[in-house]
Design an enzyme around this catalytic site. Structure first.
Site, short mmCIF file in Angstrom:
data_model
loop_
_atom_site.label_atom_id
_atom_site.label_comp_id
_atom_site.label_asym_id
_atom_site.label_seq_id
_atom_site.Cartn_x
_atom_site.Cartn_y
_atom_site.Cartn_z
N GLY A 238 -11.40 -3.11 0.31
CA GLY A 238 -11.34 -1.71 0.75
C GLY A 238 -12.57 -1.70 1.95
N LYS B 4 -0.90 -7.67 -3.49
CA LYS B 4 -2.24 -7.17 -3.11
C LYS B 4 -2.19 -5.72 -3.06
CE LYS B 4 -4.46 -6.59 0.39
NZ LYS B 4 -4.86 -6.79 1.65
N TYR C 15 0.77 -1.21 -0.10
CA TYR C 15 -0.13 0.15 -0.08
C TYR C 15 0.82 1.37 0.05
CZ TYR C 15 -3.52 -3.24 1.84
OH TYR C 15 -4.27 -4.32 1.85
N PRO C 16 0.31 2.13 -0.85
CA PRO C 16 1.32 3.62 -0.49
C PRO C 16 0.69 4.35 0.65
CG PRO C 16 -0.29 3.91 -2.47
CD PRO C 16 -0.60 2.41 -1.62
O1 LIG Z 1 -5.91 -7.97 3.05
C1 LIG Z 1 -6.70 -7.14 3.33
C2 LIG Z 1 -6.41 -6.60 4.80
O2 LIG Z 1 -5.03 -7.03 5.35
C3 LIG Z 1 -7.84 -6.61 2.87
O3 LIG Z 1 -8.80 -6.18 3.55
P1 LIG Z 1 -9.87 -5.06 2.92
O4 LIG Z 1 -10.62 -5.95 1.81
O5 LIG Z 1 -10.76 -4.77 4.18
O6 LIG Z 1 -9.26 -3.90 2.75
#
Ligand SMILES: O=C(CO)COP(=O)(O)O
Length: 256
Positions: free
Chosen positions: A195, A169, A136-137
């Protein structure tokens, strides 16, 4: 890898790793029925920390493919620094099918985060364990105009791929065309997070369809699955979209 990606070559993975990062939501506190509903619907894998896996799997070592999360952030306390909470060797001993590590690109802790991820990919390669990166950024150093942008998401995802992970991911970037830019720029299998909890479950299915149309390999969804009215039915509907190419509007009928 074949265990994590179904016959279609795509995945509907459920993330049950969010009590530590985001707080103990009621559905996670009362984990037994939540897990039972999800597992019965047959997701391709479940991502969890080792302690929760030990509790929910009980003495059945591999009822559902298990991705062991070996790092954790804690949003209310530190969004950009991951605690190392497990190792590849532990995951091997516990029968995990893969390990997952988070990185926060664009943070003042990026150097440590990338180094910790690299240590995992190095050991995982030695023993043949797939690595999933939750890339994630989410760092604090992005300028306002870059935060959440496709450019920032692509940077985080690309960094993870270059450090040698098998599956990246990352955040969905809002449209098929924008997510395709992420998929095309990342030399690894790309899947999207679910999300924040959507008001309308149809939007969750539409997003999954868009991810696949963009060339993504499916979803790793947390809040929109375990937080759904019926978590198992949401897994079934997501499977229809991701594996069978069902239209979101048709798959939504499986939620009734
Ligand atoms: O892999 C996830 C959290 O580690 C994804 O969670 P969310 O779908 O709630 O964003």
């Amino acid at each position: 890898m074949r265990r994590l990606f179904g016959a279609s070559g795509r995945t509907v993975t459920v993330a049950l790793d969010q009590a530590m990062p985001r707080g103990v939501a009621p559905r996670l506190a009362d984990i037994a029925p939540t897990y039972a509903s999800i597992a019965a619907a047959g997701p391709d894998a479940i991502t969890m920390f080792k302690g929760l896996a030990a509790a929910v799997f009980a003495h059945n070592t591999a009822p559902v493919p298990f991705i062991m999360k070996v790092s954790a952030f804690s949003a209310d306390f530190h969004l950009t620094r991951e605690a190392v909470v497990g190792t590849v060797d532990e995951a091997l001993r516990l029968g995990a099918d893969a390990v997952a590590v988070g990185i926060s690109a664009g943070s003042s802790h990026q150097v440590e985060g990338f180094s910790e991820l690299a240590a995992v990919t190095t050991r995982a390669a030695e023993v043949g364990m797939p690595v999933v990166c939750h890339a994630y950024p989410s760092g604090e150093l992005w300028t306002e105009d870059k935060k959440g942008s496709t450019e920032a998401v692509l940077y985080a995802a690309r960094a993870a791929a270059e450090i040698g992970v098998d599956v990246v991911k990352t955040w969905y970037t809002g449209s098929t065309a924008e997510f395709a830019k992420v998929v095309e720029g990342v030399p690894a299998i790309v899947v999207a997070a679910g999300g924040a909890k959507a008001d309308n479950p149809l939007d969750v299915l539409r997003q999954a369809a868009s991810v696949v149309e963009a060339g993504g390999y499916g979803v790793t969804a947390g809040r929109n699955v375990w937080g759904a009215v019926d978590p198992g039915k949401m897994v079934t509907a997501l499977r229809a979209v991701v594996h069978d190419g069902e239209r979101p509007e048709t798959a939504a009928k499986l939620l009734d």
